[in-house]
Design a protein around this motif. Structure first.
Motif, PDB file in Angstrom:
ATOM      1  N   SER A   1       6.979  -4.931  -3.766  1.00 19.25           N
ATOM      2  CA  SER A   1       6.362  -6.197  -4.192  1.00 19.25           C
ATOM      3  C   SER A   1       7.251  -6.943  -5.174  1.00 19.25           C
ATOM      4  O   SER A   1       7.444  -8.154  -5.056  1.00 19.25           O
ATOM      5  CB  SER A   1       5.015  -5.926  -4.869  1.00 19.25           C
ATOM      6  OG  SER A   1       4.173  -5.239  -4.005  1.00 19.25           O
TER       7      SER A   1
ATOM      8  N   THR B   1      -4.264   2.048  -1.760  1.00 21.38           N
ATOM      9  CA  THR B   1      -5.535   2.266  -2.465  1.00 21.38           C
ATOM     10  C   THR B   1      -6.475   3.144  -1.645  1.00 21.38           C
ATOM     11  O   THR B   1      -7.115   4.056  -2.173  1.00 21.38           O
ATOM     12  CB  THR B   1      -6.211   0.911  -2.764  1.00 21.38           C
ATOM     13  OG1 THR B   1      -5.316   0.116  -3.543  1.00 21.38           O
ATOM     14  CG2 THR B   1      -7.511   1.091  -3.530  1.00 21.38           C
TER      15      THR B   1
ATOM     16  N   THR C   1       2.996   3.420   3.601  1.00 21.72           N
ATOM     17  CA  THR C   1       3.067   2.349   2.593  1.00 21.72           C
ATOM     18  C   THR C   1       3.657   1.083   3.202  1.00 21.72           C
ATOM     19  O   THR C   1       3.170  -0.023   2.943  1.00 21.72           O
ATOM     20  CB  THR C   1       3.913   2.803   1.383  1.00 21.72           C
ATOM     21  OG1 THR C   1       3.396   4.033   0.893  1.00 21.72           O
ATOM     22  CG2 THR C   1       3.868   1.785   0.261  1.00 21.72           C
TER      23      THR C   1
ATOM     24  N   LYS D   1      -1.892  -7.398  -2.340  1.00 14.56           N
ATOM     25  CA  LYS D   1      -3.004  -7.200  -3.278  1.00 14.56           C
ATOM     26  C   LYS D   1      -4.282  -6.729  -2.602  1.00 14.56           C
ATOM     27  O   LYS D   1      -5.329  -6.658  -3.253  1.00 14.56           O
ATOM     28  CB  LYS D   1      -3.291  -8.508  -4.032  1.00 14.56           C
ATOM     29  CG  LYS D   1      -2.154  -8.917  -4.965  1.00 14.56           C
ATOM     30  CD  LYS D   1      -2.341 -10.299  -5.527  1.00 14.56           C
ATOM     31  CE  LYS D   1      -3.458 -10.361  -6.525  1.00 14.56           C
ATOM     32  NZ  LYS D   1      -3.541 -11.702  -7.150  1.00 14.56           N
TER      33      LYS D   1
ATOM     34  N   SER E   1       3.811  -0.600 -11.041  1.00 23.05           N
ATOM     35  CA  SER E   1       3.164   0.416 -10.203  1.00 23.05           C
ATOM     36  C   SER E   1       1.717   0.635 -10.642  1.00 23.05           C
ATOM     37  O   SER E   1       0.877   1.035  -9.832  1.00 23.05           O
ATOM     38  CB  SER E   1       3.947   1.732 -10.229  1.00 23.05           C
ATOM     39  OG  SER E   1       4.030   2.238 -11.528  1.00 23.05           O
TER      40      SER E   1
ATOM     41  N   ASN F   1       5.086   0.785  -3.353  1.00 21.36           N
ATOM     42  CA  ASN F   1       4.366  -0.470  -3.185  1.00 21.36           C
ATOM     43  C   ASN F   1       4.789  -1.481  -4.257  1.00 21.36           C
ATOM     44  O   ASN F   1       5.034  -2.658  -3.977  1.00 21.36           O
ATOM     45  CB  ASN F   1       2.867  -0.170  -3.272  1.00 21.36           C
ATOM     46  CG  ASN F   1       2.006  -1.308  -2.773  1.00 21.36           C
ATOM     47  OD1 ASN F   1       0.916  -1.514  -3.266  1.00 21.36           O
ATOM     48  ND2 ASN F   1       2.474  -2.059  -1.796  1.00 21.36           N
TER      49      ASN F   1
ATOM     50  N   GLY G   1       2.201   4.448  -4.808  1.00 23.27           N
ATOM     51  CA  GLY G   1       2.021   3.406  -5.814  1.00 23.27           C
ATOM     52  C   GLY G   1       3.351   2.848  -6.290  1.00 23.27           C
ATOM     53  O   GLY G   1       3.513   1.635  -6.470  1.00 23.27           O
TER      54      GLY G   1
ATOM     55  N   THR H   1      -5.935  -5.706  -7.968  1.00 17.42           N
ATOM     56  CA  THR H   1      -6.475  -5.873  -6.615  1.00 17.42           C
ATOM     57  C   THR H   1      -7.996  -5.962  -6.614  1.00 17.42           C
ATOM     58  O   THR H   1      -8.603  -6.084  -5.560  1.00 17.42           O
ATOM     59  CB  THR H   1      -6.082  -4.686  -5.717  1.00 17.42           C
ATOM     60  OG1 THR H   1      -6.647  -3.502  -6.288  1.00 17.42           O
ATOM     61  CG2 THR H   1      -4.583  -4.518  -5.617  1.00 17.42           C
TER      62      THR H   1
ATOM     63  N   SER I   1      -0.579  -2.627   0.109  1.00 19.95           N
ATOM     64  CA  SER I   1      -1.369  -2.223  -1.056  1.00 19.95           C
ATOM     65  C   SER I   1      -2.722  -1.639  -0.662  1.00 19.95           C
ATOM     66  O   SER I   1      -3.198  -0.678  -1.265  1.00 19.95           O
ATOM     67  CB  SER I   1      -1.578  -3.432  -1.967  1.00 19.95           C
ATOM     68  OG  SER I   1      -2.242  -3.046  -3.137  1.00 19.95           O
TER      69      SER I   1
ATOM     70  N   GLN J   1      -0.264  -3.326 -10.291  1.00 20.59           N
ATOM     71  CA  GLN J   1      -0.619  -3.657  -8.910  1.00 20.59           C
ATOM     72  C   GLN J   1      -1.896  -2.941  -8.467  1.00 20.59           C
ATOM     73  O   GLN J   1      -2.608  -3.418  -7.592  1.00 20.59           O
ATOM     74  CB  GLN J   1       0.530  -3.269  -7.979  1.00 20.59           C
ATOM     75  CG  GLN J   1       0.331  -3.749  -6.557  1.00 20.59           C
ATOM     76  CD  GLN J   1       1.640  -4.035  -5.860  1.00 20.59           C
ATOM     77  OE1 GLN J   1       2.701  -3.915  -6.449  1.00 20.59           O
ATOM     78  NE2 GLN J   1       1.573  -4.418  -4.608  1.00 20.59           N
ATOM     79  N   ARG J   2      -2.198  -1.788  -9.080  1.00 18.86           N
ATOM     80  CA  ARG J   2      -3.406  -1.054  -8.697  1.00 18.86           C
ATOM     81  C   ARG J   2      -4.660  -1.776  -9.182  1.00 18.86           C
ATOM     82  O   ARG J   2      -5.661  -1.803  -8.492  1.00 18.86           O
ATOM     83  CB  ARG J   2      -3.422   0.365  -9.277  1.00 18.86           C
ATOM     84  CG  ARG J   2      -2.300   1.303  -8.988  1.00 18.86           C
ATOM     85  CD  ARG J   2      -1.643   1.352  -7.634  1.00 18.86           C
ATOM     86  NE  ARG J   2      -2.381   0.992  -6.459  1.00 18.86           N
ATOM     87  CZ  ARG J   2      -1.860   0.331  -5.432  1.00 18.86           C
ATOM     88  NH1 ARG J   2      -0.615  -0.060  -5.457  1.00 18.86           N
ATOM     89  NH2 ARG J   2      -2.575   0.039  -4.378  1.00 18.86           N
TER      90      ARG J   2
END
Lengths: 563, 46
Positions: free
Chosen positions: A428, A174, A165, A35, A253, A424, A421, A260, A170, A256-257
């Motif tokens: 996860s 980003t 990645t 995260k 996908s 990741n 993305g 964070t 994460s 998770q963005r």
């Protein structure tokens, strides 16, 4: 592409990836790896959400869509701002309150563990199967245009995104997305600027819009209720909202963005950034395609934009079609010059007559292009649709070296940012919802970080494998797309029940979801309807079946965690 | 919103838009503005 272009391409892509790996080196605890450090601000979140959604196909194919069909496709994005508002108001506070790593953890807390595993499994199935397409789609176009070996293009881009990645998690995703989307915006704005500068002298932007409007390229909004129309405001608002709600709200996908963020405020503002800028971004890309169309009314385009496929057709027929196309285009160009002169002289009657002649001449050129497409379609293994090659064709013919490299970097940066993305999220979900929950419950953070890295690497290699296999079997891509579409409605049904129907418990929604999946598969085998409807049916059936089962079961609605 | 299994326990940080309700209305307004502008574009050039 010359040495300068390759320097821009390799330098930018490797530089951004290397910087992301260096900045996020040595991450050892699971929370940071999955995260980020918990200090991500709204702009980084907003750009990350945007970069994950916008794949290479967005920038390769959408201008071609604008070239062929005009601005109408923008309506497909009308539902996105509404869906993002719903997610910011209802979904996001719950995700943050539970401090989840994945959206499917919420299903476990709200319902039970079997429902959590069902949601996670559906995500892995649809996103895992689609994993190769993100790499394969741009690789097939770029390798065709540049003559690069397709397999090497797939492996190089796939390994680069997998390495950074896996290494940085994460936070690296980003961070790199922020710079990749910057490169993408710079490249697209530069291409638009060059395009406008290369329009003929005397043809202003207003004239270009009038010309495009005459060819029905500026019909951005269609209020028609006719269901046969491909893009209307109604399908865009309702169908688009449905798809966006499913994608942004329940697909790990994307989740998770935005989980964070440093706080609820940062995550919300990141989503609102997308709600405001998603429509104008798509409008701009489509308008770029429309302007390429205007440009090619004055500069003769290739009769078929996929020139590699065109060269494989029979030589004598090809020469005849090219000669006929050149004549038709020259006639159209003469009428265009008459039209511009009449407009500038203020002679509206002459301008009107010239415009009618332009449209007629264009129809003749279009008919010849139709013959060319038929000739290509008759060639074994070739495709008659060349929309994906329109924009890259313009770039290679009319942009200066250096800018060509920048635009090719745009396509790869978009492919890498969306792929990162996805990888990741796949890593996860496999770690948190399956490995840590089912296989090994008690282990150190370092162990789970290592496991997450291995799972991310597995999905990266799996994606490369799917892309390489797709080269051998074109119908694999079709099958992956179909499976992805069929599985999209039911997860949204699960989440809508979770958020809005408090009286429904885990057992009812679990079996309701399975029954909805069976229904969707049965309908797919027996009907021939748009994939969009399977999403609506899957979601609606999941909700209705869950309500029905809960009514039949009666009693205590909430199943206990672990049942 | 309270949900089973979810614990129950607000500034926007934006000058001029101090409540989230205001932010949402602003975003909705921008969306409507885009639809109106695109409709005007369609009417003007069709």
């Amino acid at each position: 592409m010359n040495a300068l272009d390759y320097l821009v391409l390799v330098g930018t892509l490797v530089g951004i990836a290397g910087y992301g790996m260096w900045r996020t080196r040595g991450r050892r605890d699971l929370a940071t790896y999955l995260k980020g450090a918990g200090d991500t601000r709204w702009l980084a979140i907003g750009l990350s959400v945007m970069a994950t959604q916008a794949s290479a196909i967005t920038f390769l194919s959408t201008p071609g869509q604008g070239y062929e069909n005009g601005l109408g496709f923008v309506q497909n994005y009308f539902g996105a701002p509404l869906a993002l508002l719903v997610i910011a108001i209802f979904f996001l506070p719950i995700y943050r309150r539970l401090n989840v790593y994945t959206a499917y953890e919420f299903l476990g807390r709200r319902f039970d563990q079997k429902t959590r595993l069902l949601g996670a499994a559906l995500f892995l199935l649809q996103r895992g199967l689609g994993a190769g397409i993100t790499i394969y789609a741009p690789a097939i176009v770029l390798s065709t245009v540049f003559g690069w070996p397709l397999n090497a293009t797939i492996i190089c881009s796939g390994l680069l995104v997998t390495i950074y990645t896996v290494t940085g998690g994460s936070e690296a995703v980003t961070l790199t997305q922020k710079y990749q989307i910057g490169v993408i915006f710079a490249g697209m704005v530069a291409a638009f600027g060059v395009l406008l500068a290369r329009l003929p002298a005397g043809l202003g932007f207003g004239d270009a819009l009038t010309l495009a409007g005459g060819f029905h390229k500026l019909e951005a909004v269609d209020f028609s209720l006719n269901p046969d129309r491909r893009y209307t405001i109604w399908s865009g608002v309702f169908g688009g909202m449905f798809l966006a709600l499913s994608y942004f709200g329940t697909d790990q996908s994307q989740v998770q963005r935005y989980i964070t963020g440093a706080s609820l405020r940062e995550s919300r503002l990141g989503l609102m950034f997308n709600a405001i800028f998603k429509i104008p971004m798509q409008f701009f890309i489509l308008l770029l395609g429309v302007m390429v169309f205007v440009f090619f009314q004055f500069e003769r385009p290739p009769v078929f934009f996929n020139e590699a496929a065109w060269r494989q057709t029979a030589g004598d027929k090809r020469t005849a079609i090219e000669a006929e196309f050149a004549g038709a285009h020259a006639a159209e160009r003469r009428q265009l010059e008459t039209w511009i002169a009449a407009r500038h002289a203020g002679d509206s009657a002459a301008a009107e007559a010239a415009h009618t002649a332009v449209v007629a001449a264009h129809s003749r050129a279009d008919a010849v292009r139709g013959e060319a497409k038929q000739l290509v379609a008759a060639t074994p293994g070739a495709k008659a649709n060349d929309a994906d090659y329109v924009f890259i064709g313009f770039i290679l013919r009319y942009l200066p070296h250096g800018l060509i490299g920048l635009l090719v970097t745009v396509f790869f940066a978009a492919a890498l940012s969306s792929k990162a993305g996805e990888l990741n999220a796949l890593g996860s979900t496999t770690t948190v919802d399956f490995y840590r929950f089912v296989i090994r419950r008690e282990a150190t953070d370092a162990h789970y970080v290592a496991a997450s890295r291995w799972f991310t690497a597995f999905w990266g290699l799996f994606a490369i494998g799917v892309a390489l296999a797709a080269n051998l079997a074109e119908n694999l891509i079709q099958a992956s797309n179909i499976l992805g579409s069929l599985f999209y409605g039911v997860p949204l049904g699960l989440f809508l029940v979770a958020f809005f129907l408090k009286r429904i418990g885990g057992t009812a929604v679990f079996w309701g979801a399975l029954a909805a999946l069976v229904l969707v598969w049965t309908l797919y085998a027996t009907l021939s309807i748009s994939y969009l409807w399977y999403n609506v049916i899957g979601c609606g059936a999941c909700v209705v079946f869950a309500l029905g089962l809960q009514a039949v079961m009666g009693g205590r609605p909430y199943s206990t965690a672990g049942s | 919103m309270s949900l089973p299994g979810v614990p129950t326990s607000e500034s926007t940080g934006l000058p001029g838009l101090r409540s989230w309700r205001g932010v949402y209305v602003f975003v909705l307004g921008v969306f409507v503005l885009w639809v109106v502008l695109l409709t005007v574009l369609t009417e003007k050039y069709s």
